[in-house]
Design a protein around this motif. Structure first.
Motif, short mmCIF file in Angstrom:
data_model
loop_
_atom_site.label_atom_id
_atom_site.label_comp_id
_atom_site.label_asym_id
_atom_site.label_seq_id
_atom_site.Cartn_x
_atom_site.Cartn_y
_atom_site.Cartn_z
N LYS A 300 58.47 -42.57 -41.77
CA LYS A 300 59.43 -43.08 -40.80
C LYS A 300 60.15 -44.32 -41.33
O LYS A 300 61.36 -44.49 -41.15
CB LYS A 300 58.71 -43.40 -39.49
N ASP A 301 59.40 -45.19 -42.01
CA ASP A 301 59.96 -46.45 -42.50
C ASP A 301 60.75 -46.30 -43.80
O ASP A 301 61.76 -46.97 -44.01
CB ASP A 301 58.83 -47.47 -42.72
N SER A 302 60.29 -45.44 -44.70
CA SER A 302 60.86 -45.41 -46.05
C SER A 302 61.83 -44.26 -46.30
O SER A 302 62.65 -44.34 -47.21
CB SER A 302 59.75 -45.34 -47.09
N SER A 303 61.74 -43.19 -45.54
CA SER A 303 62.53 -42.00 -45.84
C SER A 303 64.03 -42.26 -45.77
O SER A 303 64.80 -41.73 -46.58
CB SER A 303 62.16 -40.85 -44.89
N TRP A 645 66.93 -55.74 -42.24
CA TRP A 645 67.66 -55.28 -41.05
C TRP A 645 66.69 -54.85 -39.95
O TRP A 645 66.92 -55.11 -38.78
CB TRP A 645 68.56 -54.10 -41.44
N LYS A 646 65.60 -54.21 -40.34
CA LYS A 646 64.63 -53.75 -39.35
C LYS A 646 63.87 -54.93 -38.75
O LYS A 646 63.69 -55.02 -37.52
CB LYS A 646 63.65 -52.78 -40.01
N LYS A 647 63.44 -55.85 -39.58
CA LYS A 647 62.61 -56.97 -39.11
C LYS A 647 63.41 -57.95 -38.26
O LYS A 647 62.86 -58.59 -37.35
CB LYS A 647 61.99 -57.69 -40.31
N PRO A 652 63.20 -64.02 -35.94
CA PRO A 652 64.37 -64.76 -36.42
C PRO A 652 64.79 -64.27 -37.81
O PRO A 652 63.95 -63.81 -38.59
CB PRO A 652 63.87 -66.21 -36.47
N LEU A 653 66.07 -64.41 -38.11
CA LEU A 653 66.60 -63.90 -39.38
C LEU A 653 65.89 -64.56 -40.57
O LEU A 653 65.58 -63.88 -41.56
CB LEU A 653 68.11 -64.15 -39.45
N LYS A 654 65.65 -65.85 -40.49
CA LYS A 654 65.00 -66.54 -41.60
C LYS A 654 63.64 -65.92 -41.90
O LYS A 654 63.29 -65.67 -43.06
CB LYS A 654 64.84 -68.03 -41.27
#
Length: 742
Positions: A300-303, A645-647, A652-654
């Motif tokens: 799901k995460d890498s495909s 992008w997922k995280k 927070p972006l940092k």
């Protein structure tokens, strides 16, 4: 999209379907290999590189029609005895020509009747010091390298009978025995194919070994090291017969060079795709007790990133179809199809293998959940030791988020300085110079250049349409400083208005210097026609010969670079825009990879020119390297940015940048080392063009792996902040869980 890949994972790696997936791949590879010819059986090593509308090709066709005695592919037999050729040597050469006049080899078109020339007249054709003599054999234009090689082997056998020993095996410069070498277009073609053919087996072995060794060093698991090799083997086993069948049907053509590079690309890119999935699987095995759940989460995460990466490379390679130069055009389908099949294998076969092997894939360093580790320690009667091991690369995530301006400034200055060095590069399209110095055709050319004038190896044929007027063609060229010899004019066989002369350079006819005189020769011929009152002289001049062919090759290479590079950038940019939905991210991801490409050229030139001493690099390499480096370099950017992008949706972006860099650092570093290692294998081959391509591509991959991906891209993302997602929206999240990077 994630739901689609999760469902696909259940389909290919379920409790029962994993065995079905493996069986399907086995049957597919076996059946295709049985019913269709393999790619090696369908290689065509003498396919033309220039189309019929190129001036040198049109001139060659005219020469065949009007001057048929000069047609054919010359094999120049260069005879040399440093003590001086004797009467017995000349007598044996005459016997050799007489024998093959009566007993022509396959594909033979013409042998000059030297056996009918009086000995004194024949000796006058030798070099001025009497130590060298050139005997030309002409093969038919349709002869391929195999036919010419077979013919040369027959000549060699007969020479051994006449001389009492094999002169082709005698070391150059021998005083006591005569040596022979085959040079000229036929000799160069034979040696080119031979070098690539010899390289195939050693290249395959070296590539497999380097991948295995690096995987063992990085992951220390013999089972895991074999999984990517198995996947690549099946991908090759399926793509080889498909490509072979396409060639058999006449849809595509390819040569041994294309197949050699395709093999390296499969191992390098294929291993990368496998590692993208394997790294996620290993991580989730430390969180999930069920290997099935861990595998589904991994898919799901890498495909998405794997599919996008593979599609990016496929699209970039397909752009080579717009190339006019044959060797580039022929690369498109084999490369793109093999990568497409490899990406599919990474999303189906590899998950099935991981589902079958489970945690045993990582033996002896098996990943387990904390509960499983405690249970294992309890059974052994040991206390579980606390570990405070920080992920590799955590410090990089902290640096790029705390000092992004410094990171961007330093990396751009370093990469920019290397890119600036690319302006120093000299290019060549001389194939002969890419051969090892002890290659027969190159040794033969060295004798011609030393004992005669080098232009004798490949004279230029100039043909003009005089319209029946008196044209002082010979007088116009005899005093030119770069011409050593001008033949007497000859008239066309069917059109007597066609007049031709042969021009021999006083310099190496394969060099850029000689090649750059082709426009001068054309201009001089047009002036002669204009002075004689011939109308439209610009349409009545034709120049054939190897130097003219190389000039057209350089012009075609230049055109292809101007067309292919913008298209590749545009298509990859479009794919990134669709995948990331951010114009800003698309722009800076493209720019960073392009900067990395020019930096690789600049650093590669330092290695190739300043350290290895090569005067120039082959003209096709910049386009080859661009397509590979931009497409493969974006793979790493896609994998990194996908994580960030997922995280950023959860933190927070940092923090998302820190964790994204840390999470992907290990796998991208491993993948980059393996990809660079596979391309570096090309540098061990005795073919300069592959050595140079291998060095530049390996350098580019390493720059992407250790500079662009870990430092430049995340630092730019940090500086841009919410604008990195424009026109998409970014809502800054509150601080999430504790960062992996500390």
């Amino acid at each position: 999209m994630e739901i689609f890949f999760e469902r696909m994972g259940r389909l290919v790696a379920g409790k029962r379907t994993k065995w079905i997936t493996l069986l399907v791949w086995i049957l597919l590879a076996a059946v295709l290999s049985i019913v269709w010819p393999g790619v090696k059986l369908m290689e065509q090593n003498n396919a033309p590189n220039l189309s019929n509308d190129k001036p040198s090709v049109q001139a060659s066709l005219l020469a065949e029609q009007e001057f048929p005695n000069d047609s054919g592919i010359p094999a120049l037999l260069v005879w040399n005895r440093e003590g001086g050729l004797n009467d017995e040597d000349f007598g044996n050469i005459q016997k050799l020509t007489a024998y093959f006049t009566e007993n022509p080899v396959g594909g033979q078109e013409l042998v000059p009747p030297f056996d009918r020339i009086p000995l004194p007249a024949l000796k006058a054709e030798a070099s001025e010091d009497g130590t060298a003599f050139v005997l030309p054999f002409f093969f038919e234009k349709t002869s391929d390298s195999e036919i010419m090689e077979s013919g040369v082997e027959e000549i060699r056998k007969q020479a051994e009978v006449l001389f009492g020993y094999d002169p082709f095996a005698v070391k150059q410069g021998d005083v006591n025995e005569i040596s022979a070498r085959v040079s000229g277009p036929a000799g160069i073609s034979i040696d080119a194919v031979g070098l690539f053919s010899q390289a195939d087996v050693s290249l395959m072995i070296a590539t497999v070994l380097i991948v295995l060794i690096l995987l063992l060093l990085i992951y220390r698991s013999p089972i895991l090291a074999i999984i990517p090799i198995i996947a690549v083997g099946f991908a090759y086993g399926v793509s080889s017969p498909i490509l072979g069948k396409m060639a058999e049907l006449g849809w595509i053509t390819f040569d041994s060079q294309a197949i050699s590079i395709m093999t390296v690309l499969l191992f390098g890119a294929g291993t990368d795709y496998c590692l993208f999935l394997i790294s996620h699987f290993r991580q989730y095995l430390t969180e999930e007790s069920s290997k099935a759940k861990a595998l589904l989460k991994s898919l799901k995460d890498s495909s998405g990133a794997i599919a996008m990466s593979g599609f990016t490379v496929v699209i970039a390679l397909l752009v080579l179809l717009v190339a006019e130069y044959g060797a580039l055009h022929r690369f498109a389908v084999p490369f793109s199809l093999s990568i497409l099949i490899m990406a599919f294998a990474s999303l189906t076969l590899v998950p099935a293998l991981l589902a079958i092997l489970g945690r045993a894939s990582f033996y002896p360093f098996v990943p387990r959940t904390p509960e499983m580790q405690e249970e294992r320690a309890r059974k052994k009667g040991k206390k579980l030791k606390a570990t405070n091991k920080k992920p590799i690369g955590g410090w990089i995530g902290r640096v790029v988020t705390k000092r992004p301006w410094a990171v961007v400034s330093i990396t751009v200055v370093i990469l920019g300085a290397l890119a600036l060095n690319a302006t120093r590069i000299e290019y060549t399209v001389d194939l002969l110079s890419s051969f090892p110095e002890d290659t027969p055709s190159r040794e033969g050319f060295a004798v011609i250049g030393e004992k005669f004038t080098p232009g004798e190896l490949a004279p230029v044929k100039l043909m003009v349409d005089t319209e029946g007027k008196e044209v002082a063609l010979q007088d116009s060229f005899k005093d030119l400083p770069y011409i050593s010899k001008v033949s007497d004019p000859a008239q066309g066989a069917t059109n007597t208005n066609i007049q031709a002369i042969d021009l021999e350079f006083n310099i190496n006819p394969y060099t850029n210097e000689a090649m750059n005189h082709i426009p001068d020769i054309r201009a001089e011929a047009e002036k002669s026609l204009q002075d004689a009152g011939v109308s439209s002289p610009e349409n009545k001049v034709w120049i054939s010969g190897q130097t003219a062919t190389q000039y057209d090759t350089e012009m075609t290479d230049s055109r292809d670079a101007k067309v292919i590079i913008p298209i590749v950038i545009g298509l990859i940019g479009l794919l990134l825009l669709v995948y990331l939905r951010s114009i800003v991210a698309m722009i800076y991801l493209i720019l960073t990879v392009v900067l990395s490409y020019f930096s690789a050229l600049g650093l590669g030139w330092i290695v190739i020119h300043d350290f290895m001493g090569d005067a120039a690099i082959q003209g096709l390499i910049p386009v080859y390297a661009f397509v590979f480096l931009v497409a493969l370099g974006e793979d790493y950017n896609i994998f990194l940015i996908s994580s960030i992008w997922k995280k950023r949706k959860e933190m927070p972006l940092k923090q998302a940048i820190q964790e994204g860099v840390t999470e992907t650092g290990g796998v991208i570093t491993s993948a980059g080392l393996i990809l660079a290692g596979t391309f570096a294998v090309l540098a061990t081959l005795p073919i300069q063009v592959l050595v140079q391509f291998g060095i530049i591509t390996a350098i580019g991959v390493l720059l992407d792996t250790f500079v662009v991906r870990p430092f430049l891209v995340p630092a730019i993302t940090m500086l841009l902040g919410k604008w990195a997602f424009w026109p998409g929206r970014h809502m800054e999240k509150a601080s999430g869980k504790k960062s992996l990077s500390g």
